[in-house]
Design a protein around this motif. Sequence first.
Motif, PDB file in Angstrom:
ATOM      1  N   LEU A 326      31.815  13.423 -19.779  1.00  0.00           N
ATOM      2  CA  LEU A 326      30.586  12.719 -19.396  1.00  0.00           C
ATOM      3  C   LEU A 326      30.828  11.224 -19.227  1.00  0.00           C
ATOM      4  O   LEU A 326      30.068  10.526 -18.577  1.00  0.00           O
ATOM      5  CB  LEU A 326      29.495  12.955 -20.447  1.00  0.00           C
ATOM      6  CG  LEU A 326      28.843  14.348 -20.403  1.00  0.00           C
ATOM      7  CD1 LEU A 326      27.944  14.540 -21.604  1.00  0.00           C
ATOM      8  CD2 LEU A 326      28.058  14.537 -19.120  1.00  0.00           C
ATOM      9  N   CYS A 327      31.884  10.725 -19.847  1.00  0.00           N
ATOM     10  CA  CYS A 327      32.215   9.305 -19.709  1.00  0.00           C
ATOM     11  C   CYS A 327      33.737   9.186 -19.837  1.00  0.00           C
ATOM     12  O   CYS A 327      34.377  10.142 -20.250  1.00  0.00           O
ATOM     13  CB  CYS A 327      31.518   8.480 -20.792  1.00  0.00           C
ATOM     14  SG  CYS A 327      32.160   8.874 -22.429  1.00  0.00           S
ATOM     15  N   PRO A 328      34.331   8.036 -19.521  1.00  0.00           N
ATOM     16  CA  PRO A 328      35.795   7.934 -19.559  1.00  0.00           C
ATOM     17  C   PRO A 328      36.401   8.268 -20.935  1.00  0.00           C
ATOM     18  O   PRO A 328      37.438   8.912 -20.995  1.00  0.00           O
ATOM     19  CB  PRO A 328      36.059   6.482 -19.168  1.00  0.00           C
ATOM     20  CG  PRO A 328      34.892   6.130 -18.296  1.00  0.00           C
ATOM     21  CD  PRO A 328      33.718   6.864 -18.888  1.00  0.00           C
ATOM     22  N   CYS A 329      35.787   7.867 -22.047  1.00  0.00           N
ATOM     23  CA  CYS A 329      36.370   8.188 -23.354  1.00  0.00           C
ATOM     24  C   CYS A 329      36.098   9.636 -23.729  1.00  0.00           C
ATOM     25  O   CYS A 329      36.770  10.201 -24.589  1.00  0.00           O
ATOM     26  CB  CYS A 329      35.883   7.229 -24.443  1.00  0.00           C
ATOM     27  SG  CYS A 329      34.314   7.704 -25.207  1.00  0.00           S
ATOM     28  N   GLY A 330      35.112  10.233 -23.112  1.00  0.00           N
ATOM     29  CA  GLY A 330      34.855  11.659 -23.302  1.00  0.00           C
ATOM     30  C   GLY A 330      33.911  11.988 -24.447  1.00  0.00           C
ATOM     31  O   GLY A 330      33.519  13.139 -24.620  1.00  0.00           O
ATOM     32  N   GLU A 331      33.544  11.002 -25.251  1.00  0.00           N
ATOM     33  CA  GLU A 331      32.780  11.300 -26.463  1.00  0.00           C
ATOM     34  C   GLU A 331      31.266  11.206 -26.283  1.00  0.00           C
ATOM     35  O   GLU A 331      30.507  11.549 -27.185  1.00  0.00           O
ATOM     36  CB  GLU A 331      33.205  10.357 -27.612  1.00  0.00           C
ATOM     37  CG  GLU A 331      34.651  10.524 -28.045  1.00  0.00           C
ATOM     38  CD  GLU A 331      34.933  11.896 -28.659  1.00  0.00           C
ATOM     39  OE1 GLU A 331      33.978  12.573 -29.101  1.00  0.00           O
ATOM     40  OE2 GLU A 331      36.110  12.300 -28.672  1.00  0.00           O
ATOM     41  N   PHE A 332      30.840  10.737 -25.150  1.00  0.00           N
ATOM     42  CA  PHE A 332      29.397  10.570 -24.972  1.00  0.00           C
ATOM     43  C   PHE A 332      28.668  11.911 -24.952  1.00  0.00           C
ATOM     44  O   PHE A 332      29.167  12.895 -24.406  1.00  0.00           O
ATOM     45  CB  PHE A 332      29.109   9.834 -23.653  1.00  0.00           C
ATOM     46  CG  PHE A 332      27.642   9.758 -23.336  1.00  0.00           C
ATOM     47  CD1 PHE A 332      26.804   8.903 -24.052  1.00  0.00           C
ATOM     48  CD2 PHE A 332      27.075  10.569 -22.351  1.00  0.00           C
ATOM     49  CE1 PHE A 332      25.448   8.849 -23.782  1.00  0.00           C
ATOM     50  CE2 PHE A 332      25.716  10.518 -22.078  1.00  0.00           C
ATOM     51  CZ  PHE A 332      24.911   9.660 -22.792  1.00  0.00           C
ATOM     52  N   THR A 333      27.517  11.956 -25.579  1.00  0.00           N
ATOM     53  CA  THR A 333      26.637  13.114 -25.421  1.00  0.00           C
ATOM     54  C   THR A 333      25.185  12.651 -25.426  1.00  0.00           C
ATOM     55  O   THR A 333      24.799  11.831 -26.256  1.00  0.00           O
ATOM     56  CB  THR A 333      26.852  14.187 -26.495  1.00  0.00           C
ATOM     57  OG1 THR A 333      25.785  15.120 -26.415  1.00  0.00           O
ATOM     58  CG2 THR A 333      26.921  13.607 -27.883  1.00  0.00           C
ATOM     59  N   PHE A 340      29.309   8.914 -30.231  1.00  0.00           N
ATOM     60  CA  PHE A 340      30.563   8.277 -30.625  1.00  0.00           C
ATOM     61  C   PHE A 340      31.234   7.552 -29.470  1.00  0.00           C
ATOM     62  O   PHE A 340      32.357   7.092 -29.580  1.00  0.00           O
ATOM     63  CB  PHE A 340      31.540   9.333 -31.177  1.00  0.00           C
ATOM     64  CG  PHE A 340      30.982  10.104 -32.330  1.00  0.00           C
ATOM     65  CD1 PHE A 340      30.691   9.446 -33.527  1.00  0.00           C
ATOM     66  CD2 PHE A 340      30.730  11.460 -32.237  1.00  0.00           C
ATOM     67  CE1 PHE A 340      30.172  10.158 -34.612  1.00  0.00           C
ATOM     68  CE2 PHE A 340      30.216  12.168 -33.307  1.00  0.00           C
ATOM     69  CZ  PHE A 340      29.937  11.516 -34.498  1.00  0.00           C
ATOM     70  N   CYS A 341      30.573   7.498 -28.337  1.00  0.00           N
ATOM     71  CA  CYS A 341      31.167   6.922 -27.138  1.00  0.00           C
ATOM     72  C   CYS A 341      31.562   5.453 -27.347  1.00  0.00           C
ATOM     73  O   CYS A 341      30.795   4.664 -27.870  1.00  0.00           O
ATOM     74  CB  CYS A 341      30.172   7.024 -25.987  1.00  0.00           C
ATOM     75  SG  CYS A 341      30.697   6.173 -24.509  1.00  0.00           S
ATOM     76  N   ARG A 342      32.806   5.122 -26.942  1.00  0.00           N
ATOM     77  CA  ARG A 342      33.297   3.757 -27.091  1.00  0.00           C
ATOM     78  C   ARG A 342      33.323   3.012 -25.747  1.00  0.00           C
ATOM     79  O   ARG A 342      33.870   1.935 -25.651  1.00  0.00           O
ATOM     80  CB  ARG A 342      34.716   3.779 -27.676  1.00  0.00           C
ATOM     81  CG  ARG A 342      34.814   4.437 -29.043  1.00  0.00           C
ATOM     82  CD  ARG A 342      36.253   4.476 -29.531  1.00  0.00           C
ATOM     83  NE  ARG A 342      37.138   5.173 -28.607  1.00  0.00           N
ATOM     84  CZ  ARG A 342      37.315   6.503 -28.613  1.00  0.00           C
ATOM     85  NH1 ARG A 342      36.674   7.272 -29.486  1.00  0.00           N
ATOM     86  NH2 ARG A 342      38.128   7.066 -27.761  1.00  0.00           N
ATOM     87  N   CYS A 343      32.771   3.636 -24.713  1.00  0.00           N
ATOM     88  CA  CYS A 343      32.828   3.002 -23.394  1.00  0.00           C
ATOM     89  C   CYS A 343      31.809   1.871 -23.283  1.00  0.00           C
ATOM     90  O   CYS A 343      30.721   1.969 -23.844  1.00  0.00           O
ATOM     91  CB  CYS A 343      32.504   4.011 -22.300  1.00  0.00           C
ATOM     92  SG  CYS A 343      33.556   5.439 -22.298  1.00  0.00           S
ATOM     93  N   PRO A 344      32.186   0.805 -22.543  1.00  0.00           N
ATOM     94  CA  PRO A 344      31.187  -0.234 -22.260  1.00  0.00           C
ATOM     95  C   PRO A 344      29.991   0.380 -21.526  1.00  0.00           C
ATOM     96  O   PRO A 344      30.167   1.324 -20.748  1.00  0.00           O
ATOM     97  CB  PRO A 344      31.923  -1.216 -21.355  1.00  0.00           C
ATOM     98  CG  PRO A 344      33.370  -0.909 -21.530  1.00  0.00           C
ATOM     99  CD  PRO A 344      33.473   0.521 -21.923  1.00  0.00           C
TER     100      PRO A 344
END
Length: 479
Positions: A326-333, A340-344
């Motif tokens: 769902l996002c580049p780091c993969g942790e977004f939900t 836990f998403c770390r993406c800007p």
Amino acid sequence: MKVHSFIRQGPDLLPVEVELSLMPGLPQISFLGLPDAAMRESALRIRSALREQGFQLPQAHQVLVHLKPTHLRKSSRGLDLAVASALIWETGQLEKPSWLERKPYFYGELSLKGEVVPPDDLGDIETAEGDLLITGDGADLPLGPALVMSSLRDLASPDLLQREGVAIQGERPRLSTESFPREAARLLEVIAAGEHATLIAGAPGSGKSTLVEAVAALLDEPDPRTFRTSRRLARLFGREVSWRPVVQPHHTITPLAMIGGGLNPWPGEITRAHGGVLIMDELLEFHAEIQESLREPLESGSISIARGGHVRTFPASLLLLATTNLCPCGEFTPRRENTFCRCPRAVRARALQRLTGPFVDRFAIFALTDRWADERERIPTSEIRTRVEEAIWFRKERRGQLVPNGKLSESMLESQLGSTEKRSMFPEGLRSGRRRLAIMRVARTLADLRGSELISSRDLEEAAELSWRTHERLQAWRE
Ligand SMILES: [Zn+2]
């Protein structure tokens, strides 16, 4: 008079109309409408065959053979029989048989002695249900009725053959030995029973690829007509298929290899998946042109390639199964407050924008993996298969519906919903016609899994969760 035959266009045999007429002139056979050298040679074979079989060539008349459509360069191995037969009837040497009214297709080579030989590309012919084929007696006849003859003399009374099935040399792929968390198992059985195009989004290692790879072994057996086409298409790629094909290209594949094309258009990997499964891991990493090109197969079951003002259409009726982060780091939900998403923020917003666009809207199911890890209970694949088989049996035997629910038309579904009461059960705020159709198709599968003729409000609710809620949640995060 007019008869029908086939000409070769790249990988396919296309129907062609053969119009034959006689004109005062030197006794010869001339082809009009862009014939190639080999076809011009066939005039010699036809003359010799007719003579050897005791038929007359018209005296002081020239035979004109006009081929339509005219714009295509013609090559054909099986036109001899069409031309010779039309000539025999046109000159009144045999009475026109009643089966000519069925507009049959003639496809056979003639030897100099007048034997009718099935061309070695006979297996490439795709006849529709009820089409009648006239050819020589041979092995690779298409499904359906065919009139066969061993020599031109048999034209007065050819033999009727009927091929009902095609041998599927092989068996169902081995069942996965994995077991799945309950929510994933439910998703798996719905995809396999209904053949719904599905996108699964979640973190790396959350099990999304394992799930899509387990689908093929659970699917219904191939339909004989479609399997025959899958097998023919596989041969174009130098491969053999023994069951419904599974095609899993890497995301670095070029649009040409995936979609097809070229000077003399050739099909791509999308077409190789016809009748089977196309798996696209990391969907959004594929070339934008490839993503765009998938719209047509998902809606119409075919893919068109435009080339030099003409359009070639290849079959592409497939089950698309895709995975993505769902996002580049993969942790977004979107289901958790504390992701836990770390993406800007801006990076994540851009990723979400691509996932709420019209392309993703083509998938019937859009599922998230974020809750799978929380589940203790695991369901073995063998148990899932039993449920899928029962649902497919119910659809085909009890409801008499041969197409999978993933391909059901809106009108077929509307009649099952019936009352306006049911219509009001659609979630509020759902305006997209495409999402409503997806929900109804998935709900039909959920009802089949329960063994029920009727779609219930609970089926619709669960279908909305699978087909719509993820879109809604992502939309909410974008705003
Ligand atoms: Zn992230």
